[in-house]
Design a protein around this motif. Structure first.
Motif, short mmCIF file in Angstrom:
data_model
loop_
_atom_site.label_atom_id
_atom_site.label_comp_id
_atom_site.label_asym_id
_atom_site.label_seq_id
_atom_site.Cartn_x
_atom_site.Cartn_y
_atom_site.Cartn_z
N THR A 29 -2.31 15.94 -13.21
CA THR A 29 -3.45 15.08 -12.93
C THR A 29 -2.98 13.80 -12.25
OG1 THR A 29 -3.37 14.01 -15.10
CG2 THR A 29 -4.78 15.96 -14.88
N PHE A 30 -3.81 13.29 -11.36
CA PHE A 30 -3.63 11.97 -10.74
C PHE A 30 -4.69 11.04 -11.32
CE2 PHE A 30 -2.14 14.52 -6.89
CZ PHE A 30 -0.79 14.29 -7.14
N THR A 31 -4.24 9.95 -11.93
CA THR A 31 -5.17 8.94 -12.43
C THR A 31 -5.05 7.71 -11.54
OG1 THR A 31 -4.93 9.76 -14.69
CG2 THR A 31 -5.85 7.55 -14.41
N ILE A 32 -6.09 7.45 -10.77
CA ILE A 32 -6.06 6.40 -9.75
C ILE A 32 -6.86 5.20 -10.26
CG2 ILE A 32 -6.51 5.86 -7.33
CD1 ILE A 32 -6.58 8.91 -6.84
N THR A 33 -6.22 4.04 -10.33
CA THR A 33 -6.84 2.85 -10.91
C THR A 33 -6.79 1.70 -9.90
OG1 THR A 33 -6.17 3.50 -13.14
CG2 THR A 33 -6.77 1.19 -12.81
N ASN A 34 -7.88 0.97 -9.81
CA ASN A 34 -7.95 -0.22 -8.95
C ASN A 34 -7.90 -1.47 -9.81
OD1 ASN A 34 -8.41 -2.15 -7.01
ND2 ASN A 34 -10.60 -1.77 -6.88
N GLN A 35 -6.77 -2.17 -9.78
CA GLN A 35 -6.64 -3.44 -10.48
C GLN A 35 -6.73 -4.63 -9.53
OE1 GLN A 35 -3.84 -1.84 -14.19
NE2 GLN A 35 -3.20 -3.62 -13.02
N CYS A 36 -7.14 -4.37 -8.30
CA CYS A 36 -7.33 -5.46 -7.35
C CYS A 36 -8.60 -6.25 -7.71
CB CYS A 36 -7.46 -4.93 -5.92
SG CYS A 36 -6.06 -3.94 -5.35
N GLU A 37 -8.72 -7.42 -7.14
CA GLU A 37 -9.90 -8.25 -7.37
C GLU A 37 -11.05 -7.88 -6.45
OE1 GLU A 37 -10.30 -10.62 -9.77
OE2 GLU A 37 -8.39 -9.82 -10.53
N TYR A 38 -10.97 -6.75 -5.81
CA TYR A 38 -11.97 -6.32 -4.82
C TYR A 38 -12.01 -4.79 -4.81
CZ TYR A 38 -7.45 -6.42 -2.48
OH TYR A 38 -6.10 -6.27 -2.20
N THR A 39 -13.02 -4.25 -4.17
CA THR A 39 -13.16 -2.80 -4.07
C THR A 39 -12.09 -2.21 -3.15
OG1 THR A 39 -15.55 -3.00 -4.39
CG2 THR A 39 -14.75 -0.92 -3.47
N VAL A 40 -11.55 -1.08 -3.56
CA VAL A 40 -10.61 -0.31 -2.74
C VAL A 40 -11.21 1.09 -2.56
CG1 VAL A 40 -8.31 0.74 -2.64
CG2 VAL A 40 -8.58 -1.60 -3.48
N TRP A 41 -11.08 1.63 -1.35
CA TRP A 41 -11.56 2.98 -1.05
C TRP A 41 -10.35 3.90 -0.84
CZ3 TRP A 41 -14.04 -1.41 0.20
CH2 TRP A 41 -15.43 -1.48 0.02
N PRO A 42 -9.90 4.61 -1.90
CA PRO A 42 -8.76 5.51 -1.71
C PRO A 42 -9.09 6.61 -0.69
CG PRO A 42 -9.14 5.11 -4.04
CD PRO A 42 -10.31 4.55 -3.31
N GLY A 43 -8.08 6.96 0.10
CA GLY A 43 -8.16 8.10 1.01
C GLY A 43 -7.11 9.10 0.63
N ILE A 44 -7.38 10.38 0.84
CA ILE A 44 -6.45 11.44 0.47
C ILE A 44 -6.36 12.44 1.62
CG2 ILE A 44 -5.91 13.28 -1.17
CD1 ILE A 44 -7.64 11.80 -3.22
N LEU A 45 -5.14 12.77 2.02
CA LEU A 45 -4.89 13.77 3.06
C LEU A 45 -3.94 14.82 2.51
CD1 LEU A 45 -5.13 14.74 6.03
CD2 LEU A 45 -3.11 13.33 6.52
#
Length: 329
Positions: A29-45
């Motif tokens: 499993t991949f657990t992807i977390t955003n701890q930035c102070e703003y929105t992040v849009w992960p991309g996957i290829l």
């Protein structure tokens, strides 16, 4: 008559056991977390030889986490897109890491550099997962990849957890309309010269050496790929691990977190100074020095126990039953 019923009975037993006691397969499993102070849009290829994941792009709000289960032997890359929006016609685009699809889903397109990349090849040689964090295509976000469980001599966290955007030299810096530094180009992207891109006459490990630009990246982020042939200190392997991918992990100035890969404070060579890679002929301020690493064990060696398959006893029983069935023939 009774003897002829024995094989049928065993077949029924095998089918029943397989239904009641399925042999579990270890699933990453991949657990992807955003701890930035703003929105992040992960991309996957996904790599060309594997099926794409169910999602190829999504939004992660501040503090949000999403878990993805890739298929066995999956390979590909992940990155974070920033400063994204839709125009009046509904076209989606991002200032950094944009994949050019015009939508939140990347749908088979990769990141436009500069972008910090997390790269994976699961269940590769000798059953190991191979992974790294790469700045070869430049940098836009701090990213940390941490194995959860798993085993192996080189099964440890990696990433670039320093914010390089503020310290990025002007000839590499990408700025927003407001003049804010939002990404840092690689020397290859900025200048397009073969000695930086490791192509043409520089397409081998012997001819393509670190430049003062890539050394600056390496000093700041000693575990990340800084140029194309930076393999020895930048590729990590695990067996039977899950992976946490974190954007903007919490910073610290602890030296202990680097687990010996960055021994003591180091000074980044000024960009433009002569190094083993030669004189770039540029003059800019250096990056932050290599003492900026992260604490709390985030870059420490993973000491967790590996995951184990269940129902091993059921598998052995089924195998034994099949062997016995063959004896009745």
């Amino acid at each position: 008559m009774a003897a002829s019923l024995i094989p049928q009975f065993l077949i029924l037993f095998i089918l029943t056991a397989a239904y009641l006691f399925p042999i579990s397969v270890v699933s990453t499993t991949f657990t992807i977390t955003n701890q930035c102070e703003y929105t992040v849009w992960p991309g996957i290829l996904s790599n060309a030889d594997v099926a794409p994941l169910p999602t190829t792009g999504f939004a992660l709000q501040k503090g949000e986490t999403r878990t993805i289960s890739p298929p066995a032997s999956w390979g590909g890359r992940m990155w974070g897109r920033t400063h994204c929006s839709e125009d009046s016609a509904g076209k989606f685009s991002c200032l950094t890491g944009d994949c050019g699809s015009g939508k939140v889903e990347c749908s088979g397109s990769g990141a436009a550099p500069p972008a910090t990349l997390a790269e994976f090849k699961l269940d590769g040689y000798d059953g190991q997962d191979f992974f790294d964090v790469s700045l070869v295509d430049g940098y836009n976000l701090p990213v940390l990849v941490s194995p959860q469980g798993g085993s192996g001599q080189n099964c440890s966290s990696t990433g670039c957890v320093v914010d390089l955007n503020g310290a990025c030299p002007s000839d590499l810096k990408v700025v927003s309309d407001a003049g804010e530094g939002v990404a840092c180009k690689s020397a290859c992207e900025a200048f397009g010269q073969p000695q930086y891109c490791c192509d043409g006459a520089y397409a081998t490990p012997d001819t393509c050496q670190p430049s003062s630009y890539s050394l600056a990246f390496k000093n700041a982020c000693p575990r990340a790929y800084s140029y194309a042939y930076d393999d020895k200190t930048s590729t990590f392997t695990c067996s039977s691990a899950d992976y946490a991918i974190t954007f903007c992990p919490t910073p610290s100035t602890s030296q202990k977190a680097s687990q010996g890969q960055n021994q003591g404070p180091t000074t980044t060579p000024p960009l433009g100074a002569t190094s083993e890679g030669g004189n770039d002929g540029k003059s800019s301020s250096p990056f932050v020095d290599g003492s900026m690493v992260y604490g709390s064990g985030e870059l420490g060696t993973n000491g967790g126990m590996g995951r184990t398959c269940t129902h091993v006893g059921a598998a052995v029983s089924i195998t034994l039953a099949v062997w016995r069935l063959m004896q009745f023939r």
